[in-house]
Design an enzyme around this catalytic site. Structure first.
Site, PDB file in Angstrom:
ATOM      1  N   ASP A  89       0.873  -1.168   0.000  1.00 49.89           N
ATOM      2  CA  ASP A  89       0.000   0.000   0.000  1.00 49.89           C
ATOM      3  C   ASP A  89       0.912   1.219   0.000  1.00 49.89           C
ATOM      4  OD1 ASP A  89      -2.206   1.750   0.581  1.00 49.89           O
ATOM      5  OD2 ASP A  89      -3.197   0.072   1.595  1.00 49.89           O
ATOM      6  N   ASP A 191      -2.979   4.621  -2.182  1.00 50.72           N
ATOM      7  CA  ASP A 191      -3.987   5.183  -1.291  1.00 50.72           C
ATOM      8  C   ASP A 191      -4.483   6.549  -1.794  1.00 50.72           C
ATOM      9  OD1 ASP A 191      -5.264   4.898   1.436  1.00 50.72           O
ATOM     10  OD2 ASP A 191      -4.226   6.803   1.756  1.00 50.72           O
ATOM     11  N   GLU A 254      -6.642   3.788  -5.656  1.00 48.23           N
ATOM     12  CA  GLU A 254      -7.896   3.991  -4.918  1.00 48.23           C
ATOM     13  C   GLU A 254      -8.513   5.275  -5.464  1.00 48.23           C
ATOM     14  OE1 GLU A 254      -9.906   4.552  -0.501  1.00 48.23           O
ATOM     15  OE2 GLU A 254      -7.844   5.143  -0.777  1.00 48.23           O
ATOM     16  N   HIS A 316     -11.137  -2.797   4.250  1.00 56.51           N
ATOM     17  CA  HIS A 316     -11.006  -2.416   5.662  1.00 56.51           C
ATOM     18  C   HIS A 316     -11.773  -1.129   5.958  1.00 56.51           C
ATOM     19  CE1 HIS A 316      -8.282   0.021   3.420  1.00 56.51           C
ATOM     20  NE2 HIS A 316      -8.009   0.763   4.469  1.00 56.51           N
ATOM     21  N   ASP A 317     -12.321  -0.486   4.927  1.00 60.69           N
ATOM     22  CA  ASP A 317     -13.090   0.749   5.121  1.00 60.69           C
ATOM     23  C   ASP A 317     -14.599   0.507   5.018  1.00 60.69           C
ATOM     24  OD1 ASP A 317     -10.735   2.295   5.275  1.00 60.69           O
ATOM     25  OD2 ASP A 317     -10.676   2.605   3.101  1.00 60.69           O
TER      26      ASP A 317
END
Ligand code: GLC
Ligand code: MG
Length: 524
Positions: A89, A191, A254, A316-317
């Protein structure tokens, strides 16, 4: 298939209640057996953990909580030995306020790193320089007493935004990418890529007239000037050129934008950007056949001719898919994810159907939730530790984990589902195996076809093979409509437990909540 690991919650190996790299290594055989292709690790860099790793204090290190660089190299080799890929990431929009760059930057106005971050004088009334709102609530600006200026942060005040207009910062970040590419990582998930650079002059963002009090504070404004700038696309193209020089590496961005603006992140054939701008529409879309069909058609139509699609079902969000649509439809969702055209990404724990996990107020850790309580946007419920078996702490750790386990961990864990051929885990495994053995699923054409109400149906075709996927999103029986002049040659999979469908007649209707994967043949 890309499998997202949230390292804090995957497997603890050193009894501190937090997952780590050595823990991941212990579970690699499981991942290889599941049939995935690549692992994406959420951040493992040194971090004060204000945003659980997305606040990076050293872009080229490993947090002691997770291990060290030698341990990382071991993990990377072990991943490669199993024929899998490892993606990191990359967090380019901001660093931690503990990063040495920011410590220098806030030291004095004339520090050489001052404008590696975004500093501005107060507005004439002494308040913040513009109206921007942080994604985690409150102003995007933090006052710095020592140097008498504000700095910009799209997320927490402890996550100051980096200034990508500064050539030295850009070079330093490219050096970071090189550091990991040289070590052999297979690519990055980048990200909040669409946030990376802000409009010159930092104008106020317009007011969102659709805002209601149940929305987040961020949504009071439309992020016109703080995101998706033309210069961000240029940076994304630079990242791609670098990755291409290494060969066989992948970049995932993302990107949360409507289709037309989303598609631009592929770039153009002569100036490519990311390989895969993450597509979150399966997470965001209502779970009904008609609107899923419209969404899929619109997404497919928005792609540039050279653009390869991708689909994400959890993260994870985001809320857990099984919590959102229920356990039976989570099986249908698995079939949808693994039979659509494009690269699928799944999130750890969704393959055993972890559902809603209640986090008691005293255990809430997510800074976004803590800053905007009561909106039900907490992310901890998707970050709970993976239950491996029914032993103490579910085999995740030997001590109390940093977040609670799913309440049903004694019945819902990997060991139990591994043995049960009717489990969701077994369904994932068999669908992934079918994706490998049928090119029509992996690379075939895609076409939506007519279907009964509440049924989503499409064909995948390649080299003479024609597959039909029919998903019943209702809990009633539905007719199975076959394209004209075709009949079913073979039932390749059903989302129902195998014990109930293995002997079904080939032309049977769809059972309630059933997804079917069929091989068709022409009728003569
Ligand atoms: C991304 C991450 C999220 C994080 C944020 C700030 O959206 O997925 O977890 O909080 O960026 O880095
Ligand atoms: Mg640990």
């Amino acid at each position: 298939m890309i499998y997202q690991i949230y390292p804090r919650s995957f497997q603890d190996s050193d009894a501190d209640g937090v997952g780590d790299l050595a823990g991941i290594e212990l579970r690699l055989d499981y991942l290889a057996g599941l049939g995935i292709d690549a692992i994406w690790l959420s951040p493992i860099y040194p971090s004060p953990m204000a945003d659980f790793g997305y606040d990076v204090a050293d872009f080229c290190g490993i947090d002691a909580m997770f291990g060290d660089l030698a341990g990382f190299d071991r993990l990377l080799a072990a991943v490669h030995n199993r024929g899998l890929r490892l993606l990191l990431d990359f967090v380019p929009n901001h660093s931690s306020d503990q990063h040495p760059w920011f410590v220098e930057s806030r030291g004095s106005r004339d520090n050489p790193k001052r404008d590696w971050y975004i500093w501005r004088d107060p507005a004439p009334d002494g308040g913040p320089p513009n109206n921007w709102i942080s994604d985690f609530g409150g102003s995007s600006w933090e006052w710095d007493e020592t140097t008498g200026q504000y700095y910009l942060h799209a997320f927490l005040a402890s996550q100051p935004d980096l200034n990508w207009r500064k050539p030295e910062l850009r070079e330093a970040m490219v050096t970071v990418l090189r550091f990991w590419l040289d070590r052999g990582v297979d690519g990055f998930r980048i990200d909040v890529l669409w946030h990376i650079i802000k409009a010159e002059g930092l104008p106020d963002n317009p007011i969102n007239t659709h805002w209601t009090p149940d929305c987040t504070q961020r949504d009071r404004l439309v992020q016109v000037y703080s995101t998706d700038q033309p210069e961000a696309h240029a940076i994304s193209a630079e990242f791609r050129a670098l990755a291409d020089r290494y060969g066989d590496r992948v970049l995932i961005g993302e990107i949360c934008l409507p289709n037309d603006r989303h598609a631009r992140w592929y770039g153009t054939p002569d100036r490519l950007q990311v390989h895969l701008p993450f597509n979150f529409q399966l997470i965001e879309n209502a779970w009904d056949a008609a609107s899923l069909r419209r969404m899929i058609a619109a997404y497919e139509a928005s792609l540039p001719a050279f653009g390869w699609p991708n689909w994400v079902i959890g993260s994870h969000d985001a809320p857990r898919i099984a919590a959102r649509i229920g356990e039976t439809q989570a099986r249908v969702a698995a079939m949808l994810l693994l039979t659509l055209r494009g690269t699928p990404t799944m999130y750890q724990g969704d393959e055993i159907g972890i559902g809603e996990v209640k986090i008691s107020p005293d255990r809430v850790r997510d800074p976004q939730d803590l800053r905007q309580p009561g909106l039900g946007i907490g992310r901890d419920r998707s970050r709970t530790p993976i239950p491996w078996n029914a032993s103490a702490y579910a085999g995740f750790s030997t001590v109390e984990p940093w977040l609670p386990l799913n309440e049903d961990w004694r019945e819902r864990n990997f060991e139990i589902q591994d043995r049960d051929s009717n489990s969701l885990l077994s369904l994932y495994r068999s669908l992934l195996a079918l994706r490998r053995s049928h090119d029509a699923l992996a690379i075939g054409d895609f076409k939506l076809v007519d279907a009964a109400e509440d049924v989503l149906a499409y064909q995948r075709r390649h080299a003479g093979e024609c597959l039909l996927i029919a998903l019943n999103l209702s809990d009633a029986m539905r007719t199975l409509m076959l394209p004209t002049d075709t009949c079913v040659e073979e039932v390749l999979a059903s989302t129902l437990p195998p014990s109930t469908w293995a002997l079904r007649p080939l032309d049977a209707a769809l059972a309630p909540n059933e997804g079917l994967l069929l091989r068709l043949k022409e009728k003569h």
